[in-house]
Design an enzyme around this catalytic site. Structure first.
Site, PDB file in Angstrom:
ATOM      1  N   GLY A   1       0.635  -1.103  -0.012  1.00 57.46           N
ATOM      2  CA  GLY A   1       0.042   0.101  -0.016  1.00 57.46           C
ATOM      3  C   GLY A   1       0.937   1.327   0.024  1.00 57.46           C
ATOM      4  O   GLY A   1       1.829   1.330  -0.605  1.00 57.46           O
ATOM      5  N   ILE A   2       0.615   2.100   0.601  1.00 60.84           N
ATOM      6  CA  ILE A   2       1.002   3.578   0.632  1.00 60.84           C
ATOM      7  C   ILE A   2       2.401   3.429   1.375  1.00 60.84           C
ATOM      8  O   ILE A   2       3.119   4.076   0.902  1.00 60.84           O
ATOM      9  CB  ILE A   2       0.187   4.607   1.560  1.00 60.84           C
ATOM     10  CG1 ILE A   2      -1.250   5.130   1.132  1.00 60.84           C
ATOM     11  CG2 ILE A   2       0.937   5.848   1.856  1.00 60.84           C
ATOM     12  CD1 ILE A   2      -2.230   5.610   1.625  1.00 60.84           C
TER      13      ILE A   2
ATOM     14  N   ASN B   1       3.734   5.202   9.447  1.00 60.53           N
ATOM     15  CA  ASN B   1       2.764   4.949   8.373  1.00 60.53           C
ATOM     16  C   ASN B   1       1.813   3.730   8.648  1.00 60.53           C
ATOM     17  O   ASN B   1       0.502   3.850   8.537  1.00 60.53           O
ATOM     18  CB  ASN B   1       3.414   4.522   6.904  1.00 60.53           C
ATOM     19  CG  ASN B   1       2.267   4.082   5.943  1.00 60.53           C
ATOM     20  OD1 ASN B   1       1.559   4.812   5.504  1.00 60.53           O
ATOM     21  ND2 ASN B   1       2.376   2.700   5.817  1.00 60.53           N
TER      22      ASN B   1
ATOM     23  N   TYR C   1     -11.619   5.680  13.792  1.00 53.91           N
ATOM     24  CA  TYR C   1     -10.516   6.108  12.932  1.00 53.91           C
ATOM     25  C   TYR C   1     -10.493   7.575  12.984  1.00 53.91           C
ATOM     26  O   TYR C   1      -9.279   7.994  12.879  1.00 53.91           O
ATOM     27  CB  TYR C   1     -10.876   5.475  11.522  1.00 53.91           C
ATOM     28  CG  TYR C   1     -10.077   5.741  10.538  1.00 53.91           C
ATOM     29  CD1 TYR C   1      -8.579   4.939  10.591  1.00 53.91           C
ATOM     30  CD2 TYR C   1      -9.957   6.873   9.486  1.00 53.91           C
ATOM     31  CE1 TYR C   1      -7.737   5.022   9.328  1.00 53.91           C
ATOM     32  CE2 TYR C   1      -8.905   6.854   8.408  1.00 53.91           C
ATOM     33  CZ  TYR C   1      -7.951   6.070   8.624  1.00 53.91           C
ATOM     34  OH  TYR C   1      -7.048   6.157   7.548  1.00 53.91           O
TER      35      TYR C   1
ATOM     36  N   LYS D   1      -6.992   9.286  14.078  1.00 50.29           N
ATOM     37  CA  LYS D   1      -6.120  10.348  13.029  1.00 50.29           C
ATOM     38  C   LYS D   1      -6.136  11.703  13.343  1.00 50.29           C
ATOM     39  O   LYS D   1      -5.186  12.409  13.081  1.00 50.29           O
ATOM     40  CB  LYS D   1      -6.868  10.154  11.330  1.00 50.29           C
ATOM     41  CG  LYS D   1      -6.761   9.015  11.167  1.00 50.29           C
ATOM     42  CD  LYS D   1      -5.136   8.514  10.945  1.00 50.29           C
ATOM     43  CE  LYS D   1      -5.040   6.910  10.172  1.00 50.29           C
ATOM     44  NZ  LYS D   1      -3.429   6.842  10.237  1.00 50.29           N
TER      45      LYS D   1
END
Ligand SMILES: NC(=O)c1ccc[n+]([C@@H]2O[C@H](COP(=O)([O-])OP(=O)(O)OC[C@H]3O[C@@H](n4cnc5c(N)ncnc54)[C@H](O)[C@@H]3O)[C@@H](O)[C@H]2O)c1
Length: 272
Positions: free
Chosen positions: A23-24, A96, A165, A169
């Site tokens: 992924g990222i 990450n 979430y 964040k």
């Protein structure tokens, strides 16, 4: 004349990217390596982590893998020591690794809420703590550095069905700013910034859309996807490379005056 292109190079620097098996994070590891850094890829997933290492090495870059659960403090110390031993003083950390779960607030279990906070917030706190110790003057690396924390547009605005979430964040956003101010005022030579992508085409990005169907907020995947794409004024989701390029900038000397900032990468999502 100043050679501006050199400001974006990371030659001779050691980087650690958590959750970089895919992924990222995988794209960030590749981009840092292409910019000249040696990259320790860490993740709980071993095989895809090793595959990312192989991909980077085949392209001429330097990388290694370390199995690492970001919620475990002792494993952070081991991972940072491994990066220093393998490649030299740590100068770049990308926090990450992250997880996402979906539930309406009234249905969200305490166990789920705590799990998301544990990985997304405690994991970032531990990474910050041990990287700042290592990078500060007199630390095991001692050269200062750049720390980039992965937040999200979910750290800036609310949406339905992702209460844990959003909480996690949002916390990453202010952990980053507080750490940035402290590191600057204590003259550590460490910069700390957060990045805030909207939906990016990865496994997590797909799950995010699928969860809207699971929660009966959309009748099917195609409808949910079309609605989310329309919420991005540019009309499409991001690619891992869109985030990776921003992280290279923040990690590089080109961003030497940038700390405590929140870099939004969202195709206009939060501007609309
Ligand atoms: N994909 C998106 O739409 C999106 C948008 C904004 C922000 N983000 C954030 O970007 C980051 C990467 O997301 P992605 O889309 O690549 O997700 P992904 O699920 O594809 O990858 C996440 C990686 O983190 C690893 N991981 C999970 N828990 C871990 C732990 N306890 N210790 C170590 N590694 C762990 C996973 O094994 C995986 O390799 C996350 O922090 C995510 O919240 C993603």
């Amino acid at each position: 004349m100043t050679d501006y292109s050199k400001a974006f190079r990371l030659d001779g620097k050691t980087a650690l990217v958590s959750g970089a098996a895919r992924g990222i994070g995988g794209a960030i590891a590749e981009a840092l390596a292409q910019a000249g850094a040696s990259v320790l890829i860490t993740d709980v997933l071993e095989r895809p982590g090793q595959e990312t290492v192989e991909r980077i090495r085949r392209a001429g870059g330097e990388a290694a893998f370390c199995k690492h659960d970001v919620t475990d403090e002792a494993q952070w110390q081991t991972a940072i020591a491994r990066a220093e031993k393998e490649f030299g003083p740590l100068e770049i950390l990308v926090n990450n690794a992250g997880i996402e779960t979906a539930a309406l607030l009234s249905q969200c279990t305490l166990e789920d809420f705590r799990r998301v906070i544990d990985v997304n917030v405690v994991g970032v706190f531990l990474g910050l703590k041990h990287a700042v110790r290592a990078m500060s003057p007199g630390g095991s690396s001692g050269r200062g550095g750049s720390i980039v924390n992965m937040s999200s547009v979910a750290g800036l605005i609310g949406t339905t069905g992702h209460i844990s979430y959003h909480a996690s964040k949002g916390a990453v956003r202010l952990l980053s700013k507080a750490a940035a101010v402290e590191c600057a005022q204590l003259q550590t030579g460490i910069r700390v910034n957060s990045v805030h992508p909207a939906i990016v085409g990865t496994e997590m990005g797909e799950n995010f859309v699928r969860h809207f169907v699971d929660l009966k907020l959309a009748p099917d995947y195609a409808t949910a996807e079309a609605a989310f794409k329309a919420a991005h004024p540019m009309g499409h989701f991001g690619e891992p490379a869109d985030v990776a390029n921003a992280v290279v900038y923040l990690a590089s000397p080109a961003a030497k005056w940038v700390t405590g900032t929140e870099l939004v990468l969202d195709g206009g999502y939060t501007a609309a």
